[in-house]
Design an enzyme around this catalytic site. Structure first.
Site, mmCIF file in Angstrom:
data_model
loop_
_atom_site.group_PDB
_atom_site.id
_atom_site.type_symbol
_atom_site.label_atom_id
_atom_site.label_comp_id
_atom_site.label_asym_id
_atom_site.label_seq_id
_atom_site.Cartn_x
_atom_site.Cartn_y
_atom_site.Cartn_z
ATOM 1 N N GLY A 179 -6.951 1.686 -3.259
ATOM 2 C CA GLY A 179 -6.609 1.956 -4.649
ATOM 3 C C GLY A 179 -7.135 0.844 -5.521
ATOM 4 O O GLY A 179 -7.596 -0.186 -5.034
ATOM 5 N N GLY A 229 -0.502 0.570 -7.037
ATOM 6 C CA GLY A 229 0.658 0.866 -6.202
ATOM 7 C C GLY A 229 0.338 0.890 -4.720
ATOM 8 O O GLY A 229 1.176 1.241 -3.895
ATOM 9 N N LYS A 230 -0.876 0.466 -4.365
ATOM 10 C CA LYS A 230 -1.292 0.520 -2.957
ATOM 11 C C LYS A 230 -0.473 -0.416 -2.073
ATOM 12 O O LYS A 230 -0.066 -0.038 -0.978
ATOM 13 C CB LYS A 230 -2.791 0.259 -2.804
ATOM 14 C CG LYS A 230 -3.246 -1.109 -3.241
ATOM 15 C CD LYS A 230 -4.750 -1.210 -3.281
ATOM 16 C CE LYS A 230 -5.168 -2.545 -3.827
ATOM 17 N NZ LYS A 230 -4.698 -2.811 -5.196
ATOM 18 N N ALA A 247 -4.960 -13.631 0.706
ATOM 19 C CA ALA A 247 -5.216 -14.279 -0.589
ATOM 20 C C ALA A 247 -5.148 -15.794 -0.466
ATOM 21 O O ALA A 247 -4.427 -16.337 0.364
ATOM 22 C CB ALA A 247 -4.202 -13.811 -1.622
ATOM 23 N N HIS A 272 4.074 -11.057 -4.637
ATOM 24 C CA HIS A 272 4.023 -10.340 -3.357
ATOM 25 C C HIS A 272 5.035 -10.916 -2.369
ATOM 26 O O HIS A 272 5.714 -10.172 -1.667
ATOM 27 C CB HIS A 272 2.613 -10.384 -2.771
ATOM 28 C CG HIS A 272 1.714 -9.322 -3.305
ATOM 29 N ND1 HIS A 272 1.453 -8.158 -2.628
ATOM 30 C CD2 HIS A 272 1.012 -9.241 -4.467
ATOM 31 C CE1 HIS A 272 0.629 -7.408 -3.332
ATOM 32 N NE2 HIS A 272 0.343 -8.048 -4.457
ATOM 33 N N ALA A 307 7.842 -12.425 -3.002
ATOM 34 C CA ALA A 307 9.205 -12.095 -3.428
ATOM 35 C C ALA A 307 9.574 -10.655 -3.090
ATOM 36 O O ALA A 307 10.749 -10.358 -2.872
ATOM 37 C CB ALA A 307 9.349 -12.341 -4.932
ATOM 38 N N ARG A 308 8.592 -9.767 -3.028
ATOM 39 C CA ARG A 308 8.841 -8.353 -2.726
ATOM 40 C C ARG A 308 9.106 -8.096 -1.246
ATOM 41 O O ARG A 308 9.726 -7.099 -0.898
ATOM 42 C CB ARG A 308 7.620 -7.539 -3.141
ATOM 43 C CG ARG A 308 7.837 -6.704 -4.330
ATOM 44 C CD ARG A 308 6.763 -5.710 -4.638
ATOM 45 N NE ARG A 308 5.634 -5.619 -3.763
ATOM 46 C CZ ARG A 308 4.400 -5.371 -4.187
ATOM 47 N NH1 ARG A 308 4.159 -5.239 -5.464
ATOM 48 N NH2 ARG A 308 3.407 -5.271 -3.346
#
Length: 173
Positions: A7, A12-13, A34, A48, A50-51
């Site tokens: 995406g 939203g990928k 990253a 990322h 934190a999610r």
């Protein structure tokens, strides 16, 4: 099962890939490719992190993806790789691309023999205009070739736009 989730930026990928990992009910290893080379990327990485659920093992590896996959892939585990295009960028910046070519070939040759489920996330960058600059064009070309070759090996390929998944191959998520 091997899955590829493609995406654009903020499509939203990653959220879909993370949902697949949660829904699998397996232990999850999250391989992040990253590198925080500037403040903006550091913020993206923090978002990322934190999610992710606290019980997931996180491995930050910008270059040695194949070795890291071999180390962490297990029959009872799901490995989520986010993302292949950052990995590609990291490798293309090393030399004339020879290092990337050997790593890409190792990934494509070895991915089918890995145990457990693996979900790859990557940016689809080939939908826009042909970019200016040799390195940028090479990046787009290499990303497209990598996606095509990996999609052939994957059981499921999903394209995400506006948070909506479109299954291109295999069973819907």
């Amino acid at each position: 099962m091997l899955s590829l989730v493609l995406g654009g930026a903020r499509s939203g990928k990653s959220a879909l890939a993370e949902r697949l990992a949660i829904d699998s009910g397996r232990d999850v290893v999250y391989i992040a490719t990253a590198q925080a080379l500037d403040a903006e990327m550091a913020e993206r990485i923090a978002h990322h992190r934190a999610r992710r659920p606290a019980e997931w093992m996180s491995v930050e590896e910008p270059l040695a993806l194949v070795a890291t996959l071999r180390q962490h892939a297990r029959a009872d585990r799901l490995v989520l790789v986010d993302c292949l295009t950052l990995w590609l960028s990291n490798l293309l910046g090393i030399d004339d691309g020879a290092h990337f070519a050997s790593q890409r070939d190792a990934l494509l040759d070895g991915v089918l023999g890995l145990p457990g489920d693996i979900v790859f996330v990557s940016n689809e960058v080939g939908l826009g205009i042909t970019p200016l600059g040799e390195l940028t064009r090479r990046f787009v070309d290499e990303a497209g070739r990598l996606h095509q070759a990996l999609a052939q090996r994957c059981d499921r390929v999903v394209f995400v736009a506006a948070g909506l998944p479109l299954t291109l191959k295999g069973t819907p998520p």
